[in-house]
Design a protein around this motif. Structure first.
Motif, PDB file in Angstrom:
ATOM      1  N   ASN A 138      30.059  27.964 159.080  1.00 32.88           N
ATOM      2  CA  ASN A 138      29.757  28.808 160.238  1.00 32.88           C
ATOM      3  C   ASN A 138      28.431  29.391 159.975  1.00 32.88           C
ATOM      4  O   ASN A 138      27.841  30.403 160.979  1.00 32.88           O
ATOM      5  CB  ASN A 138      30.659  29.814 160.588  1.00 32.88           C
ATOM      6  N   GLU A 139      27.474  28.701 159.009  1.00 31.14           N
ATOM      7  CA  GLU A 139      26.151  29.388 158.531  1.00 31.14           C
ATOM      8  C   GLU A 139      25.256  29.022 159.720  1.00 31.14           C
ATOM      9  O   GLU A 139      25.344  27.912 160.513  1.00 31.14           O
ATOM     10  CB  GLU A 139      25.756  28.707 157.288  1.00 31.14           C
ATOM     11  N   TYR A 174      26.814  26.627 169.350  1.00 30.33           N
ATOM     12  CA  TYR A 174      25.549  26.603 169.217  1.00 30.33           C
ATOM     13  C   TYR A 174      25.236  28.035 169.218  1.00 30.33           C
ATOM     14  O   TYR A 174      25.747  29.170 169.674  1.00 30.33           O
ATOM     15  CB  TYR A 174      24.826  26.111 170.209  1.00 30.33           C
ATOM     16  N   ARG A 175      24.527  28.326 167.783  1.00 27.49           N
ATOM     17  CA  ARG A 175      24.185  29.589 167.239  1.00 27.49           C
ATOM     18  C   ARG A 175      22.850  30.078 166.915  1.00 27.49           C
ATOM     19  O   ARG A 175      22.629  30.961 166.388  1.00 27.49           O
ATOM     20  CB  ARG A 175      25.082  29.641 165.947  1.00 27.49           C
ATOM     21  N   ALA A 176      21.886  29.269 167.413  1.00 24.47           N
ATOM     22  CA  ALA A 176      20.402  29.690 167.185  1.00 24.47           C
ATOM     23  C   ALA A 176      20.273  31.193 167.633  1.00 24.47           C
ATOM     24  O   ALA A 176      20.728  31.420 168.961  1.00 24.47           O
ATOM     25  CB  ALA A 176      19.541  28.701 167.708  1.00 24.47           C
ATOM     26  N   PRO A 231      26.407  32.904 173.031  1.00 25.13           N
ATOM     27  CA  PRO A 231      26.023  32.751 174.544  1.00 25.13           C
ATOM     28  C   PRO A 231      25.440  31.338 174.717  1.00 25.13           C
ATOM     29  O   PRO A 231      25.298  31.110 175.979  1.00 25.13           O
ATOM     30  CB  PRO A 231      25.032  34.034 174.719  1.00 25.13           C
ATOM     31  N   ARG A 232      25.197  30.658 173.898  1.00 17.78           N
ATOM     32  CA  ARG A 232      24.238  29.349 173.979  1.00 17.78           C
ATOM     33  C   ARG A 232      25.430  28.416 174.246  1.00 17.78           C
ATOM     34  O   ARG A 232      25.004  27.101 174.814  1.00 17.78           O
ATOM     35  CB  ARG A 232      23.523  28.935 172.913  1.00 17.78           C
ATOM     36  N   HIS A 233      26.661  28.699 174.032  1.00 20.23           N
ATOM     37  CA  HIS A 233      27.554  27.633 174.155  1.00 20.23           C
ATOM     38  C   HIS A 233      28.388  27.820 175.467  1.00 20.23           C
ATOM     39  O   HIS A 233      29.317  28.696 175.472  1.00 20.23           O
ATOM     40  CB  HIS A 233      28.475  27.564 173.016  1.00 20.23           C
ATOM     41  N   PRO A 234      28.587  26.815 176.293  1.00 17.59           N
ATOM     42  CA  PRO A 234      29.391  27.068 177.421  1.00 17.59           C
ATOM     43  C   PRO A 234      30.718  26.604 177.179  1.00 17.59           C
ATOM     44  O   PRO A 234      31.164  26.157 176.417  1.00 17.59           O
ATOM     45  CB  PRO A 234      28.736  25.883 178.474  1.00 17.59           C
ATOM     46  N   GLY A 235      31.666  27.141 178.305  1.00 19.96           N
ATOM     47  CA  GLY A 235      33.101  26.810 178.307  1.00 19.96           C
ATOM     48  C   GLY A 235      33.332  25.575 179.127  1.00 19.96           C
ATOM     49  O   GLY A 235      34.441  24.723 178.611  1.00 19.96           O
ATOM     50  N   ASP A 236      32.636  25.186 180.043  1.00 16.22           N
ATOM     51  CA  ASP A 236      32.682  23.993 180.819  1.00 16.22           C
ATOM     52  C   ASP A 236      31.327  23.448 181.296  1.00 16.22           C
ATOM     53  O   ASP A 236      30.481  24.143 181.201  1.00 16.22           O
ATOM     54  CB  ASP A 236      34.108  24.095 181.965  1.00 16.22           C
ATOM     55  N   CYS A 252      18.232  23.264 170.869  1.00 14.01           N
ATOM     56  CA  CYS A 252      17.555  24.593 170.177  1.00 14.01           C
ATOM     57  C   CYS A 252      18.236  24.534 168.811  1.00 14.01           C
ATOM     58  O   CYS A 252      17.706  24.854 167.635  1.00 14.01           O
ATOM     59  CB  CYS A 252      18.182  25.671 170.980  1.00 14.01           C
ATOM     60  N   GLY A 253      19.592  24.172 168.598  1.00 12.94           N
ATOM     61  CA  GLY A 253      20.233  24.280 167.229  1.00 12.94           C
ATOM     62  C   GLY A 253      19.307  23.417 166.144  1.00 12.94           C
ATOM     63  O   GLY A 253      19.157  23.616 165.339  1.00 12.94           O
ATOM     64  N   ILE A 254      18.923  22.102 166.780  1.00 10.01           N
ATOM     65  CA  ILE A 254      18.234  21.170 165.895  1.00 10.01           C
ATOM     66  C   ILE A 254      16.593  21.677 165.590  1.00 10.01           C
ATOM     67  O   ILE A 254      16.104  21.485 164.517  1.00 10.01           O
ATOM     68  CB  ILE A 254      18.282  19.713 166.722  1.00 10.01           C
ATOM     69  N   ARG A 255      16.119  22.245 166.643  1.00  7.64           N
ATOM     70  CA  ARG A 255      14.771  22.644 166.500  1.00  7.64           C
ATOM     71  C   ARG A 255      14.779  23.827 165.494  1.00  7.64           C
ATOM     72  O   ARG A 255      14.013  24.162 164.735  1.00  7.64           O
ATOM     73  CB  ARG A 255      14.225  23.096 167.992  1.00  7.64           C
TER      74      ARG A 255
END
Length: 514
Positions: A138-139, A174-176, A231-236, A252-255
């Protein structure tokens, strides 16, 4: 010799600039790609996370090493049994790091929590130093980079090391950090993701389709719940704005990860070792971002999940070239053996592609077989322009038993053309059977772990979830899917009696009364 191996979890080549993506997600990765060899048809043999890394480290397909799932018997490698020596094969050069340690005399170093995440402690075999970043996968990059920079500052100028680093930011959720912003808010979405495509995807069922991006582990079902910590990760995904949230979150996670890789490269420059450093950039698997109607998951044995980035910058070897041949990630072990001038271990399943690095020569496979047994049970064959996918358990997605996609015409796997290309399907089945016969012969074992998964109740991420999911489907007006789900998966309902069995039971009961 100094080697840096970057394992970028869930990173799809489709979302990297050097592989043709229209967004500037990966400037630091792209720079390394321009200085080395970029492989475009590079696959994991076994997906997702634990099967892929076990195959890479052991040099064996999952059907041989035994670890093809995320739980049950197939969540562990097979025991070596009576032939096991005082030291097992993973110690005696059978694993990637142990081989580098023994044959290359390299100090092997791991920065990763992965073994703890999946209790795959064979992953550690052969590493001299293990630095667990402590968050079970979860890093975020800000947790990994300081550990890596500290090691680089203390050790980079030493000779003969292999440093393997895991980054996790492209993995859901997504955790950025939100303060990072969104570099892509003005960029268009990928052209193929249209409103019509989204409407088709809204008719689909199963985990990580647009109506159910979340798994409720407590109630054992799939839902559309969100979490305030992510907040970047939607539920649907119900409209194009929701689709943008999903794609932007991944990119954004990749960048964000790529910028941290830039910091590592800067540290290595400062240490004066960058010029002669061998750099390998890859992933454990890709990520479906609409392929087969699945988003933000690595749940199938398809192009989206199983195709990997692979970039190798080897100073003194070929630079700035693209190799389009078919390769598997477990081919890396015999490749390293050839590059080091050592023997290839007889129980490895890989084929060296060292001639690509040395001469730019073509040396790929005619076909590759890839497997997935954690979310679904599938085996697939990738050959020429085709990928053929055979489902043994559909993970409640209602996939056709046979799927065939022409990747030159349909790279995002939206149109199953199996029915109109039976000759191609038959060719794929021939390859699949040829591979299976060879693997079973080489394994010296009569057990195919895919069938172990099936016997134990199906893929781990589907096992026991159907009853709760059926309730959700009925509550959300999609109960018309229920009958087919029950028909396909009767073992999930042992209390239900098949109609044919009911007729026989009534006849027997009648005779008993007579």
């Amino acid at each position: 010799m100094r080697i840096l191996f970057l394992d970028l979890d869930s990173t799809s080549p489709d979302h990297l600039g050097c592989y043709g993506y229209h967004r500037n997600t990966s400037p630091n990765i792209d720079k390394i790609a321009a200085e080395g060899v970029r492989f475009t048809n590079y696959y994991t043999s076994d997906a997702p996370c634990a099967p892929s890394r076990t195959a890479l480290m052991s040099g064996q397909f999952g059907i041989r090493n035994g670890l093809v799932g995320h739980g049950g018997t197939a969540g562990d490698m097979k025991l070596e049994g009576i032939k096991r020596d005082l030291m097992g094969r993973l110690t005696r050069g059978g694993s990637f790091p142990s081989y580098l340690n023994l044959m290359g005399n390299l100090n092997t170093v791991l920065i990763s929590p992965f073994a703890q995440r999946h209790s795959t402690f064979g992953f550690y075999a052969g590493f001299n130093e293990i630095l667990n970043t402590g968050k079970y996968g979860n890093e975020s990059a800000e947790h990994v980079t300081p550990v890596a920079q500290d090691w680089i500052d203390r050790n980079a100028q030493k000779d003969d090391w292999f440093l393997y680093i895991n980054y996790w930011d492209p993995h859901t959720p997504y955790r950025a950090p939100m303060e990072y912003g969104n570099p892509f808010e003005q960029d268009p979405l990928p052209e193929w993701l249209t409103e019509d495509v989204l409407e088709r995807h809204k008719q689909m069922v199963g985990s990580h389709t647009v109506n159910e991006l979340n798994i409720d582990f407590i109630n054992k079902t799939y839902d559309n719940q969100t979490h305030p910590s992510f907040p970047r990760h939607p539920g649907d995904i119900q409209d194009m704005d929701g689709l943008r949230t999903m794609i932007d979150g991944y990119d954004c996670g990749i960048r964000y990860m790529d910028e941290h890789l830039g910091r590592l490269f800067a540290s290595l420059e400062q240490q004066g070792v960058m010029d002669d450093l061998i750099i390998m950039i890859s992933a454990d698997h890709g990520e479906n971002m609409g392929q087969l109607g699945i988003y933000g998951e690595h749940a199938t044995a398809d192009q989206g999940t199983c195709r990997l980035p692979m970039i190798i910058r080897w100073p003194g070897m070929k630079q700035g070239i693209v190799n389009e041949d078919l390769h598997l990630h477990l081919d890396l072990l015999p490749t390293m053996a050839e590059m080091l001038g050592g023997p290839s271990m007889p129980d490895w399943d890989g084929v060296s592609y060292a001639s690509v690095l040395k001469e730019g020569a073509s040396c790929g496979r005619d076909y590759v077989v890839v497997s997935q047994c954690a979310h679904v049970a599938q085996r697939s064959v990738r050959f020429r322009d085709w990928i053929y996918i055979r489902s043994y358990h559909d993970g409640f997605h209602l996939f056709d038993k046979e799927m065939l996609f022409n990747l030159s015409e349909d790279p995002k796997e939206q149109h199953n053309v199996a029915a109109s290309n039976k000759d191609v399907c038959m060719e794929a089945v021939y390859y699949l059977n040829e591979w299976h016969d060879d693997m079973m012969r080489r394994s010296g074992d009569d057990k195919d772990p895919l069938w172990t998964v099936m016997k134990e109740g199906g893929p781990y991420h589907a096992r026991g979830y159907l009853k709760g999911y059926i309730k959700r489907l009925e509550e959300t007006g999609r109960g018309h899917h229920v009958e087919e789900l029950i028909r396909r998966h009767p073992s999930e309902f042992p209390e239900k009696i098949h109609p044919a069995a009911m007729i026989v039971q009534k006849q027997l009961s009648s005779r008993m009364k007579g």
